[in-house]
Design a protein around this motif. Structure first.
Motif, PDB file in Angstrom:
ATOM      1  N   ASP A 297       0.849  -1.190   0.000  1.00 41.27           N
ATOM      2  CA  ASP A 297       0.000   0.000   0.000  1.00 41.27           C
ATOM      3  C   ASP A 297       0.884   1.239   0.000  1.00 41.27           C
ATOM      4  O   ASP A 297       1.772   1.372   0.847  1.00 41.27           O
ATOM      5  CB  ASP A 297      -0.906   0.027   1.238  1.00 41.27           C
ATOM      6  CG  ASP A 297      -1.957  -1.060   1.214  1.00 41.27           C
ATOM      7  OD1 ASP A 297      -2.624  -1.200   0.173  1.00 41.27           O
ATOM      8  OD2 ASP A 297      -2.113  -1.765   2.231  1.00 41.27           O
ATOM      9  N   ARG A 319       0.803  -5.635   2.793  1.00 44.06           N
ATOM     10  CA  ARG A 319      -0.465  -6.193   3.297  1.00 44.06           C
ATOM     11  C   ARG A 319      -0.246  -7.507   4.038  1.00 44.06           C
ATOM     12  O   ARG A 319      -0.933  -7.788   5.020  1.00 44.06           O
ATOM     13  CB  ARG A 319      -1.423  -6.425   2.130  1.00 44.06           C
ATOM     14  CG  ARG A 319      -2.028  -5.159   1.548  1.00 44.06           C
ATOM     15  CD  ARG A 319      -3.330  -4.820   2.221  1.00 44.06           C
ATOM     16  NE  ARG A 319      -3.866  -3.540   1.748  1.00 44.06           N
ATOM     17  CZ  ARG A 319      -5.156  -3.246   1.744  1.00 44.06           C
ATOM     18  NH1 ARG A 319      -6.033  -4.135   2.173  1.00 44.06           N
ATOM     19  NH2 ARG A 319      -5.562  -2.069   1.342  1.00 44.06           N
ATOM     20  N   THR A 346      -2.268   0.244  -4.528  1.00 40.97           N
ATOM     21  CA  THR A 346      -1.627  -0.959  -3.986  1.00 40.97           C
ATOM     22  C   THR A 346      -0.901  -1.646  -5.128  1.00 40.97           C
ATOM     23  O   THR A 346      -1.506  -1.904  -6.174  1.00 40.97           O
ATOM     24  CB  THR A 346      -2.665  -1.911  -3.368  1.00 40.97           C
ATOM     25  OG1 THR A 346      -3.394  -1.217  -2.353  1.00 40.97           O
ATOM     26  CG2 THR A 346      -1.985  -3.123  -2.754  1.00 40.97           C
ATOM     27  N   VAL A 445      -7.696  -7.047  -1.653  1.00 38.49           N
ATOM     28  CA  VAL A 445      -7.629  -5.614  -1.407  1.00 38.49           C
ATOM     29  C   VAL A 445      -9.002  -5.021  -1.663  1.00 38.49           C
ATOM     30  O   VAL A 445      -9.524  -5.097  -2.772  1.00 38.49           O
ATOM     31  CB  VAL A 445      -6.579  -4.950  -2.320  1.00 38.49           C
ATOM     32  CG1 VAL A 445      -6.609  -3.447  -2.158  1.00 38.49           C
ATOM     33  CG2 VAL A 445      -5.204  -5.491  -2.013  1.00 38.49           C
TER      34      VAL A 445
END
Length: 546
Positions: A297, A319, A346, A445
């Motif tokens: 991220d 993540r 991301t 995500v």
């Protein structure tokens, strides 16, 4: 197809305020023809003052830009205007890029492949160091050691004489130049920035704090060099500023005294000290030490100017691994900086970390794709790091908090005496490599902010990082459920406490408007003097650059 960026994300790519203003002027649909957006490219033709329109295209996977206009700014106003049009859902989707766009994309891929081959060749050549290289390295070690011994004596003189006459911004210039001559540019840079500590009524405490950190660095270099058997490790020292400053904290928090105390020296701590002194590593050397693949991220970024050079600091967090990373880029004032990492996105990428006791700075070794919300999980390759959710203070932590060593990584430390956690494929636990692949854990995500932490948990992370690197001056935090509060809204408060903003940060009106008195998630840069807010997310999950 890559998730469409919003207006804030696009404008954050502009090299200056005038480019932002100009981009608005060319962002209307009437200005554009032949527009389209594919899986990883955006293109269009913008009507200009000439007979032929300007052709602009953007490689969204980097991003990178190309335009036929004569502007020397990157991205130019046409590329920014096209991105603004796309952010407003004004560009139709296309199955295939235009021919001229495809030629540009193919050329970029070819150049990237050649650059990778050249980098591998340079790394192989660097690994074949001959006797002449060793003699040059020895001479530099001797010069650095002599320069730091001079700095130790100078610091001791300052404490004996007092600092009442220290409010001259140029008093460190001559010493900084001597350290440059001694090939210790990191320490020289720290000295040249001491003038910033003289602002404000608390300047004596701040200046003494900086002196203490410089003394700690000198002592650490002397003791760690002696322990590692450096040919330039002997020094007559300078007398103590304080006995406590002579103690060097190891990566695991244990006080270590190097060869003089007979203690072991963590390789990561030695590398961190050398990095602070100014011993640099090439990108190829860093990548050769191993990479970590994750879905990273992009939390935010900040630009700062220093000595006619602009530095861009981009903060990332994985993540799956929970690791944080700092990607630095530099450019002369007025020239374009690297804008390949877009705030709020991301990216699936391999990062290589500079070795140290608290690895933070990293380079992007390879990018696989930019992940849109709802995308499937990533599968890590065999040999990638298996780092636990902590990711702070060592090269990683296993599921139960024990150290996990990245295979082949330089500067890693051996696990402590704790019982290793469960063996995870692709990790190294207690020196044993477990074969196999690592399936990325966690959910896909989703839209909105990445998972944050409480204020107390963020402070625990910072404390652990400082234990591994006492010279650390910034660290990324992602605070969940905080509200601007206090006089002039200069506190971010949550259920577990609050953190003050940096004195240079004005009243955060934009953050207050997004919050509206309700808890929000804020990505910020921690510094010893307070937080610098970077990014927040509104109630609809849109990225707001602060």
């Amino acid at each position: 197809m890559i998730e469409r960026w919003n207006r804030d994300q696009v404008l954050a790519l502009a090299p200056d305020a005038s480019s932002q203003k100009a981009a608005h002027g060319v962002s209307s649909p009437a200005k554009w023809s032949g527009t389209g957006v594919g899986a990883d490219a955006l293109w269009g033709e913008c009507k200009g003052s000439g007979s032929k329109p300007y052709r602009a295209c953007v490689d969204l996977s980097e991003p990178a830009y190309k335009c036929t206009c004569p502007s020397r700014k990157f991205p130019c106003k046409h590329a920014l205007g096209l991105l603004l049009l796309w952010s407003a859902d004004g560009v139709p989707a296309a199955d295939e890029p235009a021919d001229w766009v495809g030629e540009w994309l193919d050329g970029r891929r070819g150049r990237a492949a050649k650059a990778a081959e050249a980098g591998a060749a340079r790394a192989a050549k660097a690994a074949e160091a001959g006797p002449a290289d060793g003699r040059r390295a020895d001479r530099r070690e001797q010069r650095v050691t002599a320069g730091l011994a001079d700095l130790e004596r100078w610091l001791a003189d300052q404490i004996r004489q007092g600092i009442a006459g220290s409010r001259r911004h140029d008093q460190w210039d001559a010493l900084a130049k001597r350290l440059v001559d001694a090939q210790a540019p990191g320490v020289a840079g720290s000295l040249s920035r001491l003038g910033a500590t003289l602002d404000g009524d608390d300047w004596p405490a701040r200046l003494l704090g900086e002196y203490a950190l410089l003394h700690l660095l000198c002592v650490a270099h002397r003791r760690l060099a002696a322990s590692s058997g450096s040919p330039a490790s002997s020094s007559d020292g300078a007398g103590d500023i304080g006995d406590a400053a002579d103690a060097v904290a190891g990566a695991d928090g244990e006080v270590r005294g190097g060869a003089e105390a007979g203690g072991a020296v963590p390789a990561g701590l030695l590398q961190r000290v050398r990095d602070r002194v100014g011993f640099s590593m090439t990108k190829e050397e860093v990548i050769a030490g191993g990479t970590v693949r994750d879905r990273w991220d992009v939390l935010g970024r900040r630009d700062e100017e220093n000595d006619r050079l602009t530095a861009r600091r981009v903060w990332l967090r994985g993540r799956e691994t929970g690791r944080v990373a700092l990607v630095l880029s530099f450019a002369p004032a007025g020239q374009a900086l690297d804008a390949s990492l877009v705030t709020g996105t991301t990216v699936d990428a391999d990062l290589a970390f500079y070795p140290g006791s608290a690895p933070l700075r990293a380079v992007v070794a390879a990018r696989h794709r930019t992940i849109r919300p709802g995308a499937g999980s990533v599968t890590a390759r065999s040999g990638d790091a298996g780092i636990g959710p902590g990711g702070v203070g060592s090269d990683g932590a296993g599921p139960d908090g024990s150290d996990a060593v990245r295979p082949g990584a330089a500067g890693t430390t051996a696990p402590g005496p704790e019982t290793p956690g469960p063996e995870t494929p692709g990790t190294s636990v207690a020196g044993k490599t477990v074969a196999g692949t690592v399936a990325a854990r966690g959910e896909d995500v989703g839209a909105g902010p990445p998972p944050g932490t409480s204020v107390r948990a963020a402070l625990d992370q910072v404390a652990e990082a400082l234990a591994g690197d006492p010279w650390l001056d910034s660290w990324p935090v992602l605070l969940e459920g905080v509200v601007p509060a206090g006089n002039d809204l200069r506190l971010l408060t949550g259920p577990s406490g609050g953190l003050a903003l940096h004195p240079s940060v004005g009243t955060p009106w934009r953050l207050a408007a997004v919050s509206g008195g309700h808890p929000v998630t804020v990505a910020a840069e921690w510094t010893p003097r307070g937080l610098r807010p970077l990014t927040t997310w509104d109630e609809e999950g849109r990225v707001i650059v602060l």
